[in-house]
Design a protein around this motif. Structure first.
Motif, PDB file in Angstrom:
ATOM      1  N   PRO A 733       0.831  -1.209   0.000  1.00 37.97           N
ATOM      2  CA  PRO A 733       0.000   0.000   0.000  1.00 37.97           C
ATOM      3  C   PRO A 733       0.864   1.257   0.000  1.00 37.97           C
ATOM      4  CG  PRO A 733      -0.799  -1.574   1.626  1.00 37.97           C
ATOM      5  CD  PRO A 733       0.514  -2.087   1.149  1.00 37.97           C
ATOM      6  N   TYR A 771      -1.678   0.881  -4.581  1.00 40.51           N
ATOM      7  CA  TYR A 771      -0.593  -0.048  -4.280  1.00 40.51           C
ATOM      8  C   TYR A 771       0.571   0.202  -5.242  1.00 40.51           C
ATOM      9  CZ  TYR A 771      -3.550  -2.867  -1.176  1.00 40.51           C
ATOM     10  OH  TYR A 771      -4.348  -3.306  -0.146  1.00 40.51           O
ATOM     11  N   ALA A 804       0.959  -9.797   5.557  1.00 41.53           N
ATOM     12  CA  ALA A 804      -0.467  -9.626   5.283  1.00 41.53           C
ATOM     13  C   ALA A 804      -1.223  -9.204   6.532  1.00 41.53           C
ATOM     14  CB  ALA A 804      -1.042 -10.913   4.714  1.00 41.53           C
ATOM     15  N   ASP A 805      -0.888  -9.802   7.671  1.00 47.83           N
ATOM     16  CA  ASP A 805      -1.618  -9.509   8.900  1.00 47.83           C
ATOM     17  C   ASP A 805      -1.305  -8.123   9.447  1.00 47.83           C
ATOM     18  OD1 ASP A 805      -2.695 -12.009   8.691  1.00 47.83           O
ATOM     19  OD2 ASP A 805      -1.352 -12.937  10.176  1.00 47.83           O
ATOM     20  N   ASN A 808      -0.903  -5.338   5.686  1.00 49.42           N
ATOM     21  CA  ASN A 808      -1.767  -5.472   4.514  1.00 49.42           C
ATOM     22  C   ASN A 808      -0.941  -5.547   3.230  1.00 49.42           C
ATOM     23  OD1 ASN A 808      -4.191  -5.776   3.121  1.00 49.42           O
ATOM     24  ND2 ASN A 808      -4.461  -3.547   2.857  1.00 49.42           N
ATOM     25  N   ARG A 810       0.687  -8.082   0.410  1.00 47.83           N
ATOM     26  CA  ARG A 810       0.519  -9.454  -0.091  1.00 47.83           C
ATOM     27  C   ARG A 810       1.430  -9.687  -1.288  1.00 47.83           C
ATOM     28  NH1 ARG A 810      -4.020  -6.525  -1.702  1.00 47.83           N
ATOM     29  NH2 ARG A 810      -4.470  -6.570  -3.946  1.00 47.83           N
TER      30      ARG A 810
END
Length: 814
Positions: A733, A771, A804-805, A808, A810
């Protein structure tokens, strides 16, 4: 300081060549910057051998010769000298050589025979009046050797870099004293003819006395440390003899007339400025040393009318100033061909007064250069006697009345106790008391026993020697620094900590140099304007202000490189910037700044020849960002470092340290040619440089560092096991920085993660809005074994899950 080799040799009968003397003075006294052969007009002459000699077929007095000049080809040369002999060496002027009298040697026919050059006589070379034959050389050198290398011809000028603390070296006497001390030779004044004029003993007083018919007085105490004067009548002003003209020319001074030249000779010989006034041009038969009046002006000897200030000292007659004390005489009382009587003045002025006057007048002279550094107060009587005797020897005349000597009460000599044990401790080698005394005695120090120690009396010309360690330095340089052992010996570390800002600068410097940057150290002066701090005494009006940004200075250095077709630049500087304050000293801040442009690495023959590769190998804004982060981490160890998009117009990123902005990364606008690559730079604050009082009386000057000391680097052996690498392309992001991603990677991966390298950034098809695609290469290594594939895959999975956790982030799949 310009010194003459022949003049020094007249003081001390040494055997050294000019080159050997240069090495000796540099090793023991002061650096000799340059040797200048004053017969440079002989530089093109060589030594040649006459191989064959025979009579000229069409002349009874000419000879036809074959000459070997070292070029590999025998030259035909016609010579009219009766002493030309085959097998002998002679000075030779090749075709095209310009003779000292301006004649250019040309290849031509003489009575039908070709003459390609000229064998020279001593008169043709300007070395004497003998022209009966060519100059035969008794040398053992090969043909073609430059004549000036084969034999010493003419004088040699030594350009000596004399420090401000050694004004005693601003004379041939001072330099010769040191040479005599180092070589253990006898020192004596040069013999310059009949100097037998009888000069009465001077009349000593404090503020006023009569020098024959002239009343001499000092208007107020403190204006002059010593003032001597005497009247010489019946002089005949005219040209100086050739020896005196050559002596002055050897140090870069020109001959004016015999009286003035005598004064200049003594200045360069003894280091004491003197001055001769035309007595007939002085009004009132009076000499007054006083302050100048604010409305007074004087035309000095260089023909310039100068306005005088109230703090300047003048030597005046009853009506007006006739000289600026310690700086320059006036034209109104200049010695000319019509002069018959002179008043000779020898004085000693306070260095600070002369320095202020010289700066206010915007001029510098041989006299002011010496006075503002300090002239030996006891040198005045010796200089007065020398210059008066020389004037009478050259111009005739006689002394009218006794000289006057107005001086303060003499100061007691400085005495310093010297401990042989301290000498051994400082120099690392024990010296006997006798050897120590011998060294100091050679350069004029009086040495006596004081129990187990020595007591040295400092000569008046060595005002720089004030403490025991100064005496030890004198011993070391006279003995020779290269004579002391170079092995590392036990020592006691200092107890005073290094300054925190110096430590910060060292860490930053080491980090940037390790990254391939080159340090620049330019002057902090710029053209500036109203918002800048102006210098009170600038070196140049073109750069009369102190800079506000280091990048301003580095940009000018970069443009300098570009103007010389050098477009690959990676410069940094650690220095100060300044801003004006309403009152007091300006605000000063230490910063580090850097400029990068062009190639990251030097060109190599294996580089691909393509525009894509050229673009890839160039520095870009990301390199500047990386350099800024590297410098910030070195400057602020342990702090949280972030580089965020800058709010300032024209900047790319702000450097944030613990939430505080300390610098910027930005592109640079340069006066650059069209072929130059874009330039980027950064500038980071390293903290304010305090301009307050260092410490109150009785208080410590040490400032505790703001942060704990840096962690000492740990060194580990080179790895012996293979590394395991894999790449991760991630969709990140826009709100998440690359630094946050890297921090998480290191935290999750643990100690097995050896390196994390960001190598790609992509925006385009397959990347959703908000992104960006960033790619990292991760290197893992175990110190004792090879990592298994399942271990690497497990860490990959853990990393992706944590990214990811928490952020954010990926993995990019297309």
């Amino acid at each position: 300081m310009n010194a003459s080799y022949d003049w020094l040799k007249a003081f001390v009968p040494f055997d050294a060549t000019p080159a050997e003397l240069r090495a000796l003075i540099t090793a023991h006294v002061a650096t000799v910057d340059e040797l200048i052969a004053l017969r440079g007009d002989l530089a093109s002459f060589v030594v040649a051998r006459v191989v064959e000699e025979g009579p000229h077929p069409d002349s009874d007095h000419l000879h036809v010769t074959k000459v070997d000049d070292g070029s590999g080809t025998l030259l035909d040369v016609v010579c009219g000298a009766p002493n030309v002999t085959a097998g002998k060496l002679y000075p030779f002027a090749r075709t095209g050589t310009v003779m000292p009298d301006g004649l250019k040697i040309q290849k031509r026919k003489i009575r039908g025979a070709i003459s390609d050059g000229m064998l020279c006589s001593s008169r043709e070379l300007g070395l004497g009046d003998d022209q009966e034959g060519i100059l035969e050389l008794q040398l053992d050198v090969p043909p073609g050797t430059p004549l000036l290398e084969a034999m010493p011809l003419g004088d040699t000028q030594l350009v000596i870099d004399v420090g401000a603390n050694r004004p005693d070296l601003l004379s041939h006497l001072g330099i010769a004293r040191e040479i005599a001390a180092v070589t253990s030779r006898t020192l004596s004044l040069p013999s310059i003819g009949q100097l037998d004029a009888q000069i009465p003993n001077p009349i000593s007083a404090h503020t006023a006395a009569a020098a024959g018919p002239v009343e001499v007085r000092i208007a107020e105490p403190g204006l002059v440390r010593r003032f001597m004067g005497v009247v010489v009548r019946g002089v005949t002003v005219g040209p100086s003899p050739e020896w005196l003209v050559q002596r002055l020319q050897s140090v870069g001074s020109r001959s004016i007339n015999n009286v003035v030249d005598a004064s200049n000779y003594v200045l360069h010989e003894l280091g004491q400025p003197t001055h001769a006034f035309d007595l007939a041009k002085l009004e009132g038969a009076v000499i007054v040393v006083r302050r100048a009046r604010s409305d007074e002006r004087i035309v000095t000897l260089d023909g310039v009318q100068r306005a005088l200030g109230a703090e300047m000292i003048v030597i005046a007659d009853a009506a007006r100033p006739q000289a600026i004390g310690g700086v320059m005489g006036g034209r109104d009382s200049e010695v000319t061909d019509a002069t018959t009587d002179v008043f000779v003045e020898v004085a000693n002025f306070d260095p600070t007064r002369i320095r202020n006057a010289r700066r206010a007048l915007g001029m510098s002279t041989d006299a002011s250069y010496r006075f503002e550094r300090g002239v030996d107060i006891d040198l005045a009587p010796r200089a007065l006697e020398r210059v008066v005797q020389l004037i009478i020897s050259l111009a005739g005349g006689s002394v009218d009345g006794a000289p006057v000597d107005l001086a303060r009460a003499p100061e007691p000599p400085t005495r310093i106790d010297l401990r042989p044990a301290r000498v051994a401790r400082v120099l690392g080698e024990s010296l006997s008391s006798e050897e120590i005394a011998s060294y100091l005695d050679r350069i004029g120090f009086g040495v006596e026993r004081a129990g187990e120690n020595l007591r040295a009396t400092v000569p008046t010309w060595r005002g720089d020697v004030k403490a025991e360690v100064d005496l030890i330095e004198e011993i070391a340089r006279l003995r020779g620094y290269d004579s002391f052992p170079v092995d590392v010996r036990p020592f006691r570390p200092g107890s005073v900590p290094d300054d925190p800002q110096w430590l910060t600068a060292r860490r930053v410097r080491e980090a940037l140099v390790g990254a391939g940057m080159l340090e620049a150290r330019p002057m902090p002066f710029v053209a500036g304007g109203e918002a800048f701090v102006r210098l009170a005494n600038p070196l140049s009006e073109n750069e009369a202000f102190l800079r506000r940004e280091i990048l301003d200075t580095l940009s000018r250095r970069t443009e300098y490189n570009l103007a010389r077709m050098h477009g690959n630049v990676r410069l940094f500087e650690i220095g100060s910037v300044f801003e004006p304050r309403p009152a007091g000293l300006p605000y000063e801040e230490m910063r580090v700044a850097a400029v990068v442009m062009g190639r990251r690495t030097p060109p190599h023959f294996t580089d691909p020849k393509s525009t894509e590769f050229d673009a890839w190998i160039r520095f870009d804004e990301w390199d500047a960002k990386g350099m800024a982060e590297l410098a910030a981490r070195a400057a602020y160890p342990g702090a949280v470092i972030l580089l965020e998009p800058a709010a300032d117009k024209g900047a790319l990123w702000s450097v944030i340290v613990d939430g505080r902005s300390v610098g910027l990364v930005r592109p640079l606008s340069l006066d650059a040619p069209v072929w130059a690559a874009p330039a980027y730079g950064f500038e980071i604050s390293l903290g304010e440089v305090s301009s307050s009082q260092i410490a109150l009386p009785g208080a410590s000057a040490y400032r505790a560092p703001d942060r704990p000391p840096a962690v000492i680097a740990r060194y580990e052996p080179l790895p012996t096991t293979p590394a395991a690498e894999f790449d991760l392309a991630l969709l990140v992001p826009e709100s998440v920085t690359a630094a946050q991603v890297e921090d998480l990677m290191r935290r999750v991966s643990g100690r097995l993660l050896e390196r994390v390298d960001l190598f790609d950034r992509y925006l385009g098809r397959g990347v959703e809005p908000g992104y960006r695609s960033l790619a990292w290469r991760l290197t893992f290594r175990h110190g004792e074994r090879t990592l298994r594939e399942r271990e690497i895959e497990a860490r990959r999975s853990d990393l992706l899950k944590a990214l990811a956790d928490e952020l954010n982030v990926r993995q990019r799949t297309i």
